[in-house]
Write a protein that holds these residues in place. Structure first.
Motif, PDB file in Angstrom:
ATOM      1  N   ILE A 180      40.780 -10.646  14.381  1.00 32.48           N
ATOM      2  CA  ILE A 180      40.363 -10.779  15.774  1.00 32.48           C
ATOM      3  C   ILE A 180      41.443 -11.552  16.508  1.00 32.48           C
ATOM      4  N   GLU A 231      38.449 -16.605  25.412  1.00 30.59           N
ATOM      5  CA  GLU A 231      37.670 -15.611  24.666  1.00 30.59           C
ATOM      6  C   GLU A 231      37.109 -16.221  23.378  1.00 30.59           C
ATOM      7  N   ALA A 232      37.906 -17.045  22.701  1.00 30.89           N
ATOM      8  CA  ALA A 232      37.436 -17.690  21.473  1.00 30.89           C
ATOM      9  C   ALA A 232      36.278 -18.638  21.776  1.00 30.89           C
ATOM     10  N   GLU A 241      25.351 -16.817  16.468  1.00 27.76           N
ATOM     11  CA  GLU A 241      25.560 -15.814  15.415  1.00 27.76           C
ATOM     12  C   GLU A 241      27.000 -15.816  14.912  1.00 27.76           C
ATOM     13  N   ASN A 242      27.932 -16.256  15.753  1.00 29.14           N
ATOM     14  CA  ASN A 242      29.347 -16.272  15.371  1.00 29.14           C
ATOM     15  C   ASN A 242      29.780 -17.623  14.801  1.00 29.14           C
ATOM     16  N   GLN A 243      28.814 -18.464  14.478  1.00 31.25           N
ATOM     17  CA  GLN A 243      29.124 -19.775  13.928  1.00 31.25           C
ATOM     18  C   GLN A 243      28.813 -19.872  12.440  1.00 31.25           C
ATOM     19  N   GLU A 244      28.469 -18.746  11.834  1.00 28.66           N
ATOM     20  CA  GLU A 244      28.181 -18.729  10.407  1.00 28.66           C
ATOM     21  C   GLU A 244      29.494 -18.832   9.622  1.00 28.66           C
ATOM     22  N   TYR A 255      33.231 -16.529  22.359  1.00 27.62           N
ATOM     23  CA  TYR A 255      32.806 -15.913  21.100  1.00 27.62           C
ATOM     24  C   TYR A 255      32.036 -16.914  20.241  1.00 27.62           C
ATOM     25  N   TYR A 256      32.595 -18.103  20.048  1.00 29.67           N
ATOM     26  CA  TYR A 256      31.963 -19.092  19.173  1.00 29.67           C
ATOM     27  C   TYR A 256      30.821 -19.852  19.841  1.00 29.67           C
ATOM     28  N   ASP A 286      28.259 -18.303  20.889  1.00 24.28           N
ATOM     29  CA  ASP A 286      27.110 -17.566  20.355  1.00 24.28           C
ATOM     30  C   ASP A 286      26.816 -18.068  18.934  1.00 24.28           C
ATOM     31  N   ALA A 332      32.443 -18.052   7.185  1.00 25.74           N
ATOM     32  CA  ALA A 332      32.983 -16.757   6.775  1.00 25.74           C
ATOM     33  C   ALA A 332      33.175 -16.658   5.268  1.00 25.74           C
TER      34      ALA A 332
END
Length: 118
Positions: free
Chosen positions: A3, A9-10, A18-21, A13-14, A16, A23
């Motif tokens: 990505i 944008e970052a 859901e995008n903090q799980e 994105y973070y 949200d 990786a």
């Protein structure tokens, strides 16, 4: 999947949840905390190769570069052999541009070059 995004944008994105799980699996922090942030710029073709080499070792680019720098510093500024011995410190600018390495190191560099040049 890679990505690419700018800071705004970052942030979006973070924001949200859901995008903090995480990786992947957690990593233990090094015994020494990092103390400084040093921005370094690379030519695009070099950073592309660095990304390949870092991924091959299962490291982030930052970790790979940090390990490489620590290794070179250890080669050029070795620690004293005993408490009573002082190390001779030579400024890095006066160091030769090439560092003597083993035949195995040279073979690995050739293999990496061949792979990355293909």
């Amino acid at each position: 999947m890679t990505i690419t995004m700018d800071d705004a944008e970052a942030y979006a994105y973070y924001e949200d949840p859901e995008n903090q799980e995480p990786a992947g699996p957690g990593r233990r922090r090094s015994r020494r905390p990092l103390s400084a942030h040093v921005p370094i710029r690379f030519r695009p073709e070099i950073i592309a190769k660095v990304k390949i080499l870092a991924a091959r070792e299962g490291k982030t680019v930052s970790s790979w570069v940090r390990d490489l720098v620590e290794h070179e510093v250890a080669l050029r500024l070795p620690a004293p052999r005993s408490a009573g011995t002082e190390a001779k410190v030579t400024p890095l600018s006066s160091q030769p541009s090439t560092v003597t390495r083993t035949t195995a190191d040279a073979a690995e560099r050739v293999a990496n070059y061949d792979l990355l040049s293909a």
